[in-house]
Enzyme design. Structure first.
Site, PDB file in Angstrom:
ATOM      1  N   SER A 223       4.057   7.152   0.120  1.00 27.63           N
ATOM      2  CA  SER A 223       3.261   5.929   0.567  1.00 27.63           C
ATOM      3  C   SER A 223       4.046   5.195   1.982  1.00 27.63           C
ATOM      4  CB  SER A 223       2.767   4.983  -0.340  1.00 27.63           C
ATOM      5  OG  SER A 223       1.846   4.190   0.006  1.00 27.63           O
TER       6      SER A 223
ATOM      7  N   HIS B 236      -4.408   7.520  -4.614  1.00 28.78           N
ATOM      8  CA  HIS B 236      -3.131   7.195  -3.997  1.00 28.78           C
ATOM      9  C   HIS B 236      -1.927   7.615  -5.043  1.00 28.78           C
ATOM     10  CE1 HIS B 236      -0.832   5.385  -0.716  1.00 28.78           C
ATOM     11  NE2 HIS B 236      -0.373   4.630  -1.526  1.00 28.78           N
TER      12      HIS B 236
ATOM     13  N   ASP C 127      -7.950   9.048  -1.840  1.00 28.07           N
ATOM     14  CA  ASP C 127      -7.087   8.064  -1.458  1.00 28.07           C
ATOM     15  C   ASP C 127      -7.573   6.944  -0.673  1.00 28.07           C
ATOM     16  OD1 ASP C 127      -4.698   6.601  -0.646  1.00 28.07           O
ATOM     17  OD2 ASP C 127      -3.540   8.188  -0.397  1.00 28.07           O
TER      18      ASP C 127
HETATM   19  C1  MLT Z   1       1.883   1.766   4.781  1.00 24.92           C
HETATM   20  O1  MLT Z   1       1.808   0.453   4.800  1.00 24.92           O
HETATM   21  O2  MLT Z   1       2.872   2.443   5.008  1.00 24.92           O
HETATM   22  C2  MLT Z   1       0.787   2.344   4.115  1.00 24.92           C
HETATM   23  O3  MLT Z   1      -0.394   1.606   4.141  1.00 24.92           O
HETATM   24  C3  MLT Z   1       0.953   2.517   2.636  1.00 24.92           C
HETATM   25  C4  MLT Z   1       1.336   1.424   1.762  1.00 24.92           C
HETATM   26  O4  MLT Z   1       2.296   0.940   1.667  1.00 24.92           O
HETATM   27  O5  MLT Z   1       0.390   0.659   1.404  1.00 24.92           O
END
Ligand code: MLT
Length: 217
Positions: free
Chosen positions: A106, A187, A156
């Site tokens: 992520s 996710h 996701d």
């Molecule tokens: C981010 O902010 O890098 C992506 O949206 C994933 C997350 O951390 O939620």
């Protein structure tokens, strides 16, 4: 001279000469302990270097600032990618490890993608789980055969598959050897991701062992 390392981090030495070190990069709200168990499952013999993101979003550690969900502060993405790349250089000196493969989830996968695009010499490859393209203007970069595994989920709600596909295309255009799997998942991660990552990494390890043998001949 050994530099100060500017990230809170955890380091575990590896046990296999051909096992590439991994730099573990957690998601929003995680810390340096989050991916240790998963990293060990994926790479049983690798050294594990795991920094904690320095940006706080309502108290939750991240690797760069965002303006809203999915809207990144790209100036901060660039600055933090360089900061993380410098940390990797310092950690390599201190712990005497080779150029690591990123294992990011992520937000951690997104900063890993940014390091690949901005400081490619600091990573020998990357496993990017739930990643998107973190920069709207992709810098000119040479990734000549660098192996990258992207794992995205069709359901996701945070990272759309199109983002991962754009990332895959940009990395391929720069010469990286990208394998992109889109799984019927959200996710969160599952056993399938661990298996795919482990198999992909085992192949990289076998290739490295083969190259090392060829060099010794
Ligand atoms: C981010 O902010 O890098 C992506 O949206 C994933 C997350 O951390 O939620």
């Amino acid at each position: 001279m050994i530099r100060d390392l500017p990230f809170i981090h955890h380091f575990e030495p590896g046990t296999g000469a051909d096992a590439p070190p991994l730099v573990l990069l957690h998601g929003t709200g995680g810390d340096e302990h989050d991916l240790l168990a998963l990293g060990r499952m994926v790479a049983p013999h690798s050294a594990l270097l795991s920094p904690r993101g320095k940006v706080l979003e309502r108290g939750m550690p991240r690797f760069f600032r965002r303006l809203a969900e999915g809207v990144f502060d790209e100036e901060d993405v660039r600055r933090r990618a360089h900061e993380l790349a410098d940390f990797i250089t310092g950690a390599r000196e201190r712990y005497e490890i080779g150029v690591p493969i990123a294992f990011g989830y992520s937000n951690g996968a997104n900063i890993a993608a940014a390091v690949l695009l901005l400081r490619p010499e600091q990573l020998s490859g990357a496993i990017l789980m739930r990643a998107t393209l973190p920069l709207s203007r992709v810098p000119k970069v040479e990734l000549a055969g660098k192996p990258v595994l992207i794992l995205s989920g069709t359901a996701d709600p945070i990272i759309a598959v199109e983002g991962a596909t754009r990332l895959a295309s940009s990395l391929r255009a720069a010469g990286a050897a990208v394998e992109h799997h889109t799984l019927p998942a959200g996710h969160e991660l599952s056993e399938t991701h661990v298996t795919l990552a482990r198999q992909w990494l085992a192949k990289r390890e076998a290739e490295a062992a083969h190259e090392a043998t060829a060099l010794r001949r």
